[in-house]
Structure formats: structure tokens, C-alpha cells
Design an enzyme around this catalytic site. Sequence first.
Site, PDB file in Angstrom:
ATOM      1  N   ARG A   1      48.448  43.409  95.756  1.00  9.63           N
ATOM      2  CA  ARG A   1      49.396  42.773  96.665  1.00  9.63           C
ATOM      3  C   ARG A   1      50.668  43.596  96.746  1.00  9.63           C
ATOM      4  O   ARG A   1      51.066  44.258  95.802  1.00  9.63           O
ATOM      5  CB  ARG A   1      49.737  41.367  96.164  1.00  9.63           C
ATOM      6  CG  ARG A   1      50.704  40.627  97.088  1.00  9.63           C
ATOM      7  CD  ARG A   1      51.015  39.250  96.590  1.00  9.63           C
ATOM      8  NE  ARG A   1      52.025  39.299  95.551  1.00  9.63           N
ATOM      9  CZ  ARG A   1      52.422  38.244  94.855  1.00  9.63           C
ATOM     10  NH1 ARG A   1      51.882  37.057  95.069  1.00  9.63           N
ATOM     11  NH2 ARG A   1      53.346  38.361  93.931  1.00  9.63           N
TER      12      ARG A   1
ATOM     13  N   CYS B   1      54.749  42.865  98.421  1.00  9.55           N
ATOM     14  CA  CYS B   1      55.610  41.819  98.967  1.00  9.55           C
ATOM     15  C   CYS B   1      56.936  42.451  99.370  1.00  9.55           C
ATOM     16  O   CYS B   1      57.533  43.198  98.591  1.00  9.55           O
ATOM     17  CB  CYS B   1      55.834  40.734  97.911  1.00  9.55           C
ATOM     18  SG  CYS B   1      56.855  39.362  98.492  1.00  9.55           S
TER      19      CYS B   1
END
Length: 125
Positions: free
Chosen positions: A102, A104
Site C-alpha cells: 500500500r 498513502c
Amino acid sequence: MKKIIASPSAPKAVGPYSQAVQVDNTLYISGQLPVDGASGAVPEGIEAQTRQSLTNIGHILSEAGMSYDNVVKTTVLLADIADFAAMNAVYAEFFTGDKPARVCYQVAALPLGVRVEIDAIACNH
């Protein structure tokens, strides 16, 4: 082989893009805003918005015969990085097994004034 994937339960694409594109065993899901596909409503607050964005991703995954377990990478865009911990707590409810990679970011603004947008890549493994 390229195949367009669209779930009637997720919000319709509002521009010249697809909800998702599957190439062989890999599914590329466009950024999902926290918009309820049935009503068009946007919930209040980062927790509810994160839950709606991830629910929309789930609808698209299901349409492609996949689940959250198939997700290998996500990108999370936040209107305010101060929402990170609250977003992360909800995010963890959806990815309970092996976690996807991930990234962000905080961004200057998101469509409709929402607080979060999430995209995903999934693979049938």
C-alpha cells in the site's frame, strides 16, 4: 486478454474510464470514492467514507469473481493526512489475512470534496 469489469452495486464511472479492467489474472480497479452506488449518497466522516470506498472495491472484486484476499496493492488518497489513523483502523477490518502492499498520500483535493479515494490491484493466485 482485456475485459472491462463493472458492478451495478458500485458507483458508475463519471468520466472516460472503467470501474475496473481485467488483464489475464490481474484486475486493476479505478479509484473508488465513498459514494453509495444505489443512492449516490456520500457518508460523513473518514471512517464511514473509508468503509464505503472499500465496500465499492468489494463489489467490483465480486463482479470479477475475486475477494479482498486477492488484492495485492492499494493506493489511498487522503484529503488530510491527519485522518490516517482513523482510515487505517477501518482499512484493517477489510484486509484481515495477508495484507496488500500500500501507499498513502495526502492530496490537495478530491472529487466531490470527499476525504478519501482508494484504488486497488488484485490477482487470481
